[in-house]
Motif scaffolding. Structure first.
Motif, PDB file in Angstrom:
ATOM      1  N   LEU A 125     -24.573  10.158 -28.969  1.00  0.00           N
ATOM      2  CA  LEU A 125     -23.193   9.709 -29.091  1.00  0.00           C
ATOM      3  C   LEU A 125     -22.903   8.610 -28.090  1.00  0.00           C
ATOM      4  CD1 LEU A 125     -20.180   9.915 -29.946  1.00  0.00           C
ATOM      5  CD2 LEU A 125     -19.961  11.843 -28.338  1.00  0.00           C
ATOM      6  N   TRP A 126     -22.393   7.476 -28.601  1.00  0.00           N
ATOM      7  CA  TRP A 126     -21.865   6.414 -27.747  1.00  0.00           C
ATOM      8  C   TRP A 126     -20.346   6.465 -27.832  1.00  0.00           C
ATOM      9  CZ3 TRP A 126     -25.039   1.321 -28.983  1.00  0.00           C
ATOM     10  CH2 TRP A 126     -26.374   1.505 -28.553  1.00  0.00           C
ATOM     11  N   ILE A 127     -19.695   6.532 -26.683  1.00  0.00           N
ATOM     12  CA  ILE A 127     -18.232   6.530 -26.612  1.00  0.00           C
ATOM     13  C   ILE A 127     -17.796   5.232 -25.942  1.00  0.00           C
ATOM     14  CG2 ILE A 127     -16.183   7.652 -25.686  1.00  0.00           C
ATOM     15  CD1 ILE A 127     -17.693  10.300 -25.765  1.00  0.00           C
ATOM     16  N   GLY A 128     -17.080   4.389 -26.671  1.00  0.00           N
ATOM     17  CA  GLY A 128     -16.565   3.135 -26.124  1.00  0.00           C
ATOM     18  C   GLY A 128     -15.094   3.264 -25.808  1.00  0.00           C
ATOM     19  N   GLY A 129     -14.749   3.319 -24.527  1.00  0.00           N
ATOM     20  CA  GLY A 129     -13.352   3.442 -24.145  1.00  0.00           C
ATOM     21  C   GLY A 129     -13.212   3.863 -22.699  1.00  0.00           C
ATOM     22  N   GLU A 130     -12.017   3.670 -22.156  1.00  0.00           N
ATOM     23  CA  GLU A 130     -11.681   4.101 -20.804  1.00  0.00           C
ATOM     24  C   GLU A 130     -10.453   4.990 -20.880  1.00  0.00           C
ATOM     25  OE1 GLU A 130     -13.187   3.765 -18.053  1.00  0.00           O
ATOM     26  OE2 GLU A 130     -14.526   2.039 -18.240  1.00  0.00           O
ATOM     27  N   GLY A 131     -10.217   5.762 -19.829  1.00  0.00           N
ATOM     28  CA  GLY A 131      -9.009   6.561 -19.815  1.00  0.00           C
ATOM     29  C   GLY A 131      -9.044   7.685 -18.806  1.00  0.00           C
ATOM     30  N   VAL A 132      -7.957   8.428 -18.787  1.00  0.00           N
ATOM     31  CA  VAL A 132      -7.729   9.424 -17.745  1.00  0.00           C
ATOM     32  C   VAL A 132      -8.662  10.623 -17.860  1.00  0.00           C
ATOM     33  CG1 VAL A 132      -5.314   8.785 -17.454  1.00  0.00           C
ATOM     34  CG2 VAL A 132      -5.927  10.527 -19.148  1.00  0.00           C
ATOM     35  N   LEU A 133      -9.273  10.830 -19.010  1.00  0.00           N
ATOM     36  CA  LEU A 133     -10.102  12.019 -19.213  1.00  0.00           C
ATOM     37  C   LEU A 133     -11.587  11.789 -18.968  1.00  0.00           C
ATOM     38  CD1 LEU A 133      -8.582  13.716 -22.404  1.00  0.00           C
ATOM     39  CD2 LEU A 133      -8.076  14.155 -20.001  1.00  0.00           C
ATOM     40  N   LYS A 134     -11.953  10.645 -18.429  1.00  0.00           N
ATOM     41  CA  LYS A 134     -13.385  10.362 -18.314  1.00  0.00           C
ATOM     42  C   LYS A 134     -14.120  11.450 -17.527  1.00  0.00           C
ATOM     43  CE  LYS A 134     -16.839   6.952 -17.002  1.00  0.00           C
ATOM     44  NZ  LYS A 134     -17.130   5.639 -16.402  1.00  0.00           N
ATOM     45  N   THR A 135     -13.624  11.777 -16.354  1.00  0.00           N
ATOM     46  CA  THR A 135     -14.300  12.791 -15.527  1.00  0.00           C
ATOM     47  C   THR A 135     -14.341  14.134 -16.246  1.00  0.00           C
ATOM     48  OG1 THR A 135     -13.623  11.661 -13.504  1.00  0.00           O
ATOM     49  CG2 THR A 135     -14.272  13.971 -13.307  1.00  0.00           C
ATOM     50  N   GLU A 136     -13.242  14.506 -16.883  1.00  0.00           N
ATOM     51  CA  GLU A 136     -13.181  15.781 -17.599  1.00  0.00           C
ATOM     52  C   GLU A 136     -14.169  15.808 -18.766  1.00  0.00           C
ATOM     53  OE1 GLU A 136      -9.897  18.117 -20.305  1.00  0.00           O
ATOM     54  OE2 GLU A 136      -9.217  17.118 -18.465  1.00  0.00           O
ATOM     55  N   LEU A 137     -14.260  14.721 -19.514  1.00  0.00           N
ATOM     56  CA  LEU A 137     -15.173  14.679 -20.653  1.00  0.00           C
ATOM     57  C   LEU A 137     -16.629  14.683 -20.199  1.00  0.00           C
ATOM     58  CD1 LEU A 137     -13.271  12.095 -22.871  1.00  0.00           C
ATOM     59  CD2 LEU A 137     -13.499  14.546 -23.302  1.00  0.00           C
ATOM     60  N   GLU A 138     -16.917  13.972 -19.116  1.00  0.00           N
ATOM     61  CA  GLU A 138     -18.275  14.012 -18.573  1.00  0.00           C
ATOM     62  C   GLU A 138     -18.641  15.435 -18.144  1.00  0.00           C
ATOM     63  OE1 GLU A 138     -18.767   9.495 -16.741  1.00  0.00           O
ATOM     64  OE2 GLU A 138     -17.849  11.081 -15.515  1.00  0.00           O
ATOM     65  N   GLY A 139     -17.689  16.126 -17.522  1.00  0.00           N
ATOM     66  CA  GLY A 139     -17.929  17.503 -17.106  1.00  0.00           C
ATOM     67  C   GLY A 139     -18.140  18.429 -18.298  1.00  0.00           C
ATOM     68  N   LEU A 140     -17.365  18.226 -19.369  1.00  0.00           N
ATOM     69  CA  LEU A 140     -17.528  19.038 -20.571  1.00  0.00           C
ATOM     70  C   LEU A 140     -18.917  18.838 -21.180  1.00  0.00           C
ATOM     71  CD1 LEU A 140     -16.306  20.923 -22.725  1.00  0.00           C
ATOM     72  CD2 LEU A 140     -15.476  18.851 -23.904  1.00  0.00           C
ATOM     73  N   ALA A 141     -19.374  17.586 -21.226  1.00  0.00           N
ATOM     74  CA  ALA A 141     -20.707  17.312 -21.770  1.00  0.00           C
ATOM     75  C   ALA A 141     -21.795  18.019 -20.958  1.00  0.00           C
ATOM     76  CB  ALA A 141     -20.955  15.812 -21.807  1.00  0.00           C
ATOM     77  N   ARG A 142     -21.639  18.018 -19.644  1.00  0.00           N
ATOM     78  CA  ARG A 142     -22.618  18.726 -18.799  1.00  0.00           C
ATOM     79  C   ARG A 142     -22.531  20.234 -19.034  1.00  0.00           C
ATOM     80  NH1 ARG A 142     -20.797  14.859 -14.990  1.00  0.00           N
ATOM     81  NH2 ARG A 142     -19.385  16.410 -14.059  1.00  0.00           N
ATOM     82  N   GLU A 143     -21.314  20.745 -19.105  1.00  0.00           N
ATOM     83  CA  GLU A 143     -21.113  22.184 -19.289  1.00  0.00           C
ATOM     84  C   GLU A 143     -21.743  22.676 -20.591  1.00  0.00           C
ATOM     85  OE1 GLU A 143     -17.338  25.011 -20.459  1.00  0.00           O
ATOM     86  OE2 GLU A 143     -16.967  23.284 -19.150  1.00  0.00           O
ATOM     87  N   LEU A 144     -21.638  21.869 -21.652  1.00  0.00           N
ATOM     88  CA  LEU A 144     -22.161  22.261 -22.962  1.00  0.00           C
ATOM     89  C   LEU A 144     -23.634  21.916 -23.143  1.00  0.00           C
ATOM     90  CD1 LEU A 144     -19.133  21.182 -25.192  1.00  0.00           C
ATOM     91  CD2 LEU A 144     -19.738  23.495 -24.460  1.00  0.00           C
ATOM     92  N   GLY A 145     -24.225  21.266 -22.153  1.00  0.00           N
ATOM     93  CA  GLY A 145     -25.644  20.925 -22.238  1.00  0.00           C
ATOM     94  C   GLY A 145     -25.957  19.765 -23.148  1.00  0.00           C
ATOM     95  N   VAL A 146     -24.990  18.864 -23.372  1.00  0.00           N
ATOM     96  CA  VAL A 146     -25.223  17.718 -24.258  1.00  0.00           C
ATOM     97  C   VAL A 146     -25.152  16.389 -23.516  1.00  0.00           C
ATOM     98  CG1 VAL A 146     -24.338  18.994 -26.246  1.00  0.00           C
ATOM     99  CG2 VAL A 146     -22.772  17.528 -24.932  1.00  0.00           C
ATOM    100  N   ALA A 147     -25.021  16.424 -22.192  1.00  0.00           N
ATOM    101  CA  ALA A 147     -24.850  15.179 -21.426  1.00  0.00           C
ATOM    102  C   ALA A 147     -26.015  14.220 -21.618  1.00  0.00           C
ATOM    103  CB  ALA A 147     -24.665  15.496 -19.944  1.00  0.00           C
TER     104      ALA A 147
END
Length: 350
Positions: free
Chosen positions: A197-219
């Motif tokens: 998955l490529w995500i093109g964009g910036e915003g307030v949830l970047k850190t949260e989304l990166e953490g979710l990807a790590r938590e789910l094992g898909v980072a």
């Protein structure tokens, strides 16, 4: 025709992107086009590169003693036939005068900010219904959809973002904001484990989304690309366009997917549900449903002929209704009609 567009938005987003596209498209169609924007160097550079010199102003919420006066000077010097404002602040502070005064709406803004406007342009039929329910006269509101500028560029090499050439590649474009539901897409990636998955964009949830990807094992399969101005290169590399928004009044990404020839899997929020014919030119899945989103992505990967069928139908829709030329013609035709009505009203008053 002399057309002035005024945008008070500052951050990157769909409305801001379409503002630039429309300003430059009107110029390309032979109209004298000018732009006033909230100070934003990147947006100003894009407008300037298209041959329009933008005026950058503060558009502050409080203690702004310069913006309104500067707008008055710009209007007096340019003598526009049409002034179209974007966003609430630009619409609220723009002066009236001997010109057609419009506002373009791409979201659910309070109608009180547009009382000085003669007409509202809404980019979905649902937004027209919304403003009418809010008390705006139906005769003074029109539906005009967006268009997408389809550009050519060399395909982005997948190695640029450490992505295997043989893996299915999803592309998602949008602000990293709760409305865009990229959390749902990341959760879907934990169910359908083949794509990157490529995500093109910036915003307030970047850190949260990166953490979710790590938590789910898909980072290891998710790439955060930041805000991009190279859609053509990214779409060239992708296999599927994923658009999971839980709130989306229009959805320019739908048009991008159709124009760049990529199968679309989208959540059935307002805009995509209005645009997409499910299982014909895209797949629609329920909002906030990661398993359904994963299943839709899996169908495109596995079902023989589905991707080609969606792409062909999407391109047909795009060519018929959502090209730059078709949409600019609609805008200009509306401007001309409203100017004729305005002039006729002045003659009757005189």
């Amino acid at each position: 025709m002399r057309i002035l567009n005024i945008m008070s938005g500052g951050k990157a987003g769909g409305a801001e992107t379409f503002f630039v596209s429309l300003v430059l498209a009107l110029k390309s169609a032979g109209h004298e086009s000018r732009a006033v924007i909230r100070s934003h160097p990147e947006r100003a550079a894009l407008i300037r590169a298209g041959g329009v010199e933008p005026l950058e102003l503060p558009f502050r919420k409080w203690l702004d003693f310069t913006t309104k006066a500067a707008l008055e000077r710009e209007i007096a010097a340019f003598k526009p036939d049409v002034v179209m404002t974007w966003m609430s602040r630009a619409s609220a502070i723009c002066p009236t005068g001997d010109f057609l005064r419009l506002a373009r709406l791409g979201g659910y803004y309070p109608i009180k900010n547009f009382q000085n406007c003669e007409h509202l342009i809404c980019n979905t039929t649902e937004l027209v219904d919304h403003v009418v329910k809010s008390g705006w006269p139906r005769a003074r509101a029109s539906y005009l959809p967006n268009f997408a500028r389809i550009e050519t560029a060399p395909t982005m090499a997948r190695a640029t973002f450490d992505t295997p050439d043989d893996a299915p590649l999803l592309l998602a474009l949008g602000r990293l904001h709760p409305a865009k539901a990229l959390d749902v897409l990341i959760r879907a990636l934990a169910i359908e484990t083949r794509p990157y998955l490529w995500i093109g964009g910036e915003g307030v949830l970047k850190t949260e989304l990166e953490g979710l990807a790590r938590e789910l094992g898909v980072a290891d399969r998710v790439r955060f690309l930041g805000w991009r101005n190279d859609k053509a290169a990214l779409f060239g590399a992708a296999d599927i366009c994923a658009f999971p928004s839980r709130v989306e009044p229009f959805g320019n990404v739908v048009l991008d997917a159709w124009g760049y020839g990529k199968p679309l899997v989208a959540a059935a929020s307002t805009g995509p549900a209005d645009l997409v014919r499910d299982n014909e030119d895209g797949l629609l899945v329920p909002i906030d449903d990661a398993p359904a989103l994963a299943a839709g992505i899996g169908r495109v990967i596995d079902e023989e002929g589905l991707a080609d069928r969606l792409v062909a139908a999407g391109r047909k829709r795009f060519d018929a209704d959502f090209t730059e030329q078709a949409c600019v013609q609609r805008y200009v035709a509306l401007f001309e009609e409203l100017l004729r009505e305005r002039q006729a009203g002045h003659r009757r008053a005189g």
